[in-house]
Motif scaffolding. Structure first.
Motif, PDB file in Angstrom:
ATOM      1  N   ARG A  71      33.666  -5.665 -27.179  1.00 32.48           N
ATOM      2  CA  ARG A  71      34.666  -6.725 -27.090  1.00 32.48           C
ATOM      3  C   ARG A  71      35.050  -7.006 -25.635  1.00 32.48           C
ATOM      4  N   ARG A  72      35.187  -5.944 -24.843  1.00 32.11           N
ATOM      5  CA  ARG A  72      35.524  -6.126 -23.436  1.00 32.11           C
ATOM      6  C   ARG A  72      34.399  -6.840 -22.679  1.00 32.11           C
ATOM      7  N   ILE A  73      33.157  -6.471 -22.989  1.00 34.96           N
ATOM      8  CA  ILE A  73      32.017  -7.126 -22.341  1.00 34.96           C
ATOM      9  C   ILE A  73      31.973  -8.600 -22.706  1.00 34.96           C
ATOM     10  N   GLU A  74      32.235  -8.906 -23.986  1.00 33.40           N
ATOM     11  CA  GLU A  74      32.233 -10.312 -24.406  1.00 33.40           C
ATOM     12  C   GLU A  74      33.343 -11.094 -23.701  1.00 33.40           C
ATOM     13  N   GLN A  75      34.520 -10.462 -23.553  1.00 37.36           N
ATOM     14  CA  GLN A  75      35.613 -11.122 -22.844  1.00 37.36           C
ATOM     15  C   GLN A  75      35.251 -11.343 -21.385  1.00 37.36           C
ATOM     16  N   GLU A  76      34.663 -10.331 -20.749  1.00 36.70           N
ATOM     17  CA  GLU A  76      34.268 -10.464 -19.354  1.00 36.70           C
ATOM     18  C   GLU A  76      33.183 -11.520 -19.195  1.00 36.70           C
ATOM     19  N   ARG A  77      32.268 -11.568 -20.184  1.00 39.34           N
ATOM     20  CA  ARG A  77      31.227 -12.595 -20.122  1.00 39.34           C
ATOM     21  C   ARG A  77      31.845 -13.989 -20.242  1.00 39.34           C
ATOM     22  N   GLY A  78      32.853 -14.112 -21.124  1.00 36.00           N
ATOM     23  CA  GLY A  78      33.535 -15.394 -21.257  1.00 36.00           C
ATOM     24  C   GLY A  78      34.256 -15.790 -19.986  1.00 36.00           C
ATOM     25  N   VAL A  79      34.905 -14.799 -19.336  1.00 28.87           N
ATOM     26  CA  VAL A  79      35.602 -15.084 -18.078  1.00 28.87           C
ATOM     27  C   VAL A  79      34.605 -15.492 -17.011  1.00 28.87           C
ATOM     28  N   MET A  80      33.484 -14.770 -16.938  1.00 25.71           N
ATOM     29  CA  MET A  80      32.466 -15.114 -15.947  1.00 25.71           C
ATOM     30  C   MET A  80      31.905 -16.511 -16.189  1.00 25.71           C
ATOM     31  N   THR A  81      31.722 -16.852 -17.469  1.00 24.70           N
ATOM     32  CA  THR A  81      31.234 -18.204 -17.783  1.00 24.70           C
ATOM     33  C   THR A  81      32.241 -19.259 -17.348  1.00 24.70           C
ATOM     34  N   GLN A  82      33.539 -18.995 -17.620  1.00 20.40           N
ATOM     35  CA  GLN A  82      34.574 -19.939 -17.197  1.00 20.40           C
ATOM     36  C   GLN A  82      34.627 -20.069 -15.684  1.00 20.40           C
ATOM     37  N   LEU A  83      34.501 -18.936 -14.990  1.00 24.52           N
ATOM     38  CA  LEU A  83      34.527 -18.980 -13.529  1.00 24.52           C
ATOM     39  C   LEU A  83      33.322 -19.738 -12.986  1.00 24.52           C
ATOM     40  N   SER A  84      32.162 -19.499 -13.607  1.00 23.39           N
ATOM     41  CA  SER A  84      30.963 -20.228 -13.170  1.00 23.39           C
ATOM     42  C   SER A  84      31.133 -21.716 -13.409  1.00 23.39           C
ATOM     43  N   ASN A  85      31.671 -22.069 -14.579  1.00 22.69           N
ATOM     44  CA  ASN A  85      31.921 -23.479 -14.857  1.00 22.69           C
ATOM     45  C   ASN A  85      32.930 -24.054 -13.871  1.00 22.69           C
ATOM     46  N   ALA A  86      33.959 -23.267 -13.552  1.00 19.99           N
ATOM     47  CA  ALA A  86      34.986 -23.744 -12.632  1.00 19.99           C
ATOM     48  C   ALA A  86      34.404 -24.015 -11.252  1.00 19.99           C
ATOM     49  N   VAL A  87      33.516 -23.128 -10.803  1.00 15.96           N
ATOM     50  CA  VAL A  87      32.888 -23.324  -9.484  1.00 15.96           C
ATOM     51  C   VAL A  87      32.049 -24.592  -9.486  1.00 15.96           C
ATOM     52  N   LEU A  88      31.249 -24.772 -10.534  1.00 19.59           N
ATOM     53  CA  LEU A  88      30.402 -25.968 -10.611  1.00 19.59           C
ATOM     54  C   LEU A  88      31.252 -27.232 -10.719  1.00 19.59           C
ATOM     55  N   ILE A  89      32.285 -27.173 -11.559  1.00 23.41           N
ATOM     56  CA  ILE A  89      33.134 -28.342 -11.739  1.00 23.41           C
ATOM     57  C   ILE A  89      33.864 -28.684 -10.449  1.00 23.41           C
ATOM     58  N   SER A  90      34.301 -27.672  -9.711  1.00 27.63           N
ATOM     59  CA  SER A  90      34.978 -27.916  -8.434  1.00 27.63           C
ATOM     60  C   SER A  90      34.067 -28.670  -7.477  1.00 27.63           C
ATOM     61  N   LYS A  91      32.786 -28.333  -7.494  1.00 27.01           N
ATOM     62  CA  LYS A  91      31.839 -29.052  -6.645  1.00 27.01           C
ATOM     63  C   LYS A  91      31.666 -30.499  -7.118  1.00 27.01           C
ATOM     64  N   LEU A  92      31.660 -30.679  -8.438  1.00 26.34           N
ATOM     65  CA  LEU A  92      31.519 -32.037  -8.963  1.00 26.34           C
ATOM     66  C   LEU A  92      32.757 -32.885  -8.681  1.00 26.34           C
ATOM     67  N   LEU A  93      33.917 -32.240  -8.568  1.00 32.59           N
ATOM     68  CA  LEU A  93      35.143 -32.988  -8.285  1.00 32.59           C
ATOM     69  C   LEU A  93      35.078 -33.660  -6.916  1.00 32.59           C
ATOM     70  N   THR A  94      34.420 -33.008  -5.963  1.00 28.76           N
ATOM     71  CA  THR A  94      34.284 -33.643  -4.641  1.00 28.76           C
ATOM     72  C   THR A  94      33.429 -34.910  -4.740  1.00 28.76           C
ATOM     73  N   VAL A  95      32.438 -34.874  -5.637  1.00 29.15           N
ATOM     74  CA  VAL A  95      31.629 -36.085  -5.856  1.00 29.15           C
ATOM     75  C   VAL A  95      32.483 -37.168  -6.506  1.00 29.15           C
ATOM     76  N   LEU A  96      33.318 -36.772  -7.464  1.00 35.20           N
ATOM     77  CA  LEU A  96      34.200 -37.730  -8.116  1.00 35.20           C
ATOM     78  C   LEU A  96      35.196 -38.318  -7.111  1.00 35.20           C
ATOM     79  N   ASP A  97      35.658 -37.493  -6.170  1.00 37.59           N
ATOM     80  CA  ASP A  97      36.545 -37.999  -5.111  1.00 37.59           C
ATOM     81  C   ASP A  97      35.850 -39.085  -4.294  1.00 37.59           C
ATOM     82  N   ASP A  98      34.582 -38.850  -4.012  1.00 39.07           N
ATOM     83  CA  ASP A  98      33.824 -39.846  -3.238  1.00 39.07           C
ATOM     84  C   ASP A  98      33.706 -41.157  -4.013  1.00 39.07           C
TER      85      ASP A  98
END
Length: 215
Positions: A71-98
């Protein structure tokens, strides 16, 4: 009287087989010895039962630890997935700003088809981000909230209530309930409190264009 049988033939003495010899060689235990042996076997049985119970409890603890680990590994995997998505989305936000800056400063002589194409791509990108749970943060006309807004300047004004957002320099976004990027804003500094001329504090009336401005 003779020892011979009545039929007149002598009694034969059959030799013992090896099995019979072994059986006769085994000493017959006494009653006390049997009771002692039974008691010893009962003690051994109780020891085995205790060991079996301890093994069962140990297995149950191991199974529970493994379930918690998984259960802890699944939670950590979910957090890592969210963080990875957040990093990618943050990069896309700069494109949206442009895109926002480009659409806010379209030249008057720009070809209409080109502008529509840019708007279409911007809408597609925004739709993709919304599908991932990204939503813009309300800013203009809202009370300044340090959890959602980041003030880049405080401006003396009598047109807005004190500590209200005057303008949006860069749009902020949420990812679900989490602030992905705070909005960069200009904040009113009005010690008098109420805006002059009876200006309403309704966000729509304070922002007649109903959309954030981009510098």
């Amino acid at each position: 009287m003779t020892d011979n049988p009545t039929n007149g033939r002598p009694r034969s003495h059959r030799p013992l087989t090896r099995g019979e010899e072994r059986a006769q060689s085994i000493p017959t235990p006494s009653r006390s010895e049997l009771v002692e042996r039974i008691t010893e076997l009962e003690r051994d049985l109780e020891t085995v039962r205790q060991q079996a119970d301890e093994n069962t409890r140990s297995w149950q603890r191991t199974a529970a630890d493994f379930a918690n680990y998984r259960r802890r590994i699944e939670q950590e995997r979910g957090v890592m997935t969210q963080l990875s998505n957040a990093v990618l989305i943050s990069k896309l936000l700069t494109v949206l700003d442009d895109f926002d800056r480009a659409l806010a400063s379209v030249p008057e002589d720009a070809h209409e088809g080109w502008v529509e194409g840019i708007q279409l791509v911007e809408r597609k990108l925004r739709t993709v981000l919304e599908g991932e749970g990204v939503t813009p943060i309300e800013a203009v006309g809202q009370p300044f909230d340090p959890n959602l807004h980041e003030a880049v300047v405080h401006e003396e004004t009598s047109e807005y209530p004190d500590n209200y957002v005057i303008d949006e320099v860069q749009r902020g976004y949420r990812l679900g309930d989490r602030v992905l990027r705070p909005a960069l804003v200009r904040v009113a500094n009005n010690p008098g409190g109420a805006p002059s001329g009876g200006t309403s504090t309704n966000p729509d009336s304070m922002n007649p264009n109903t959309g954030p401005k981009e510098n």
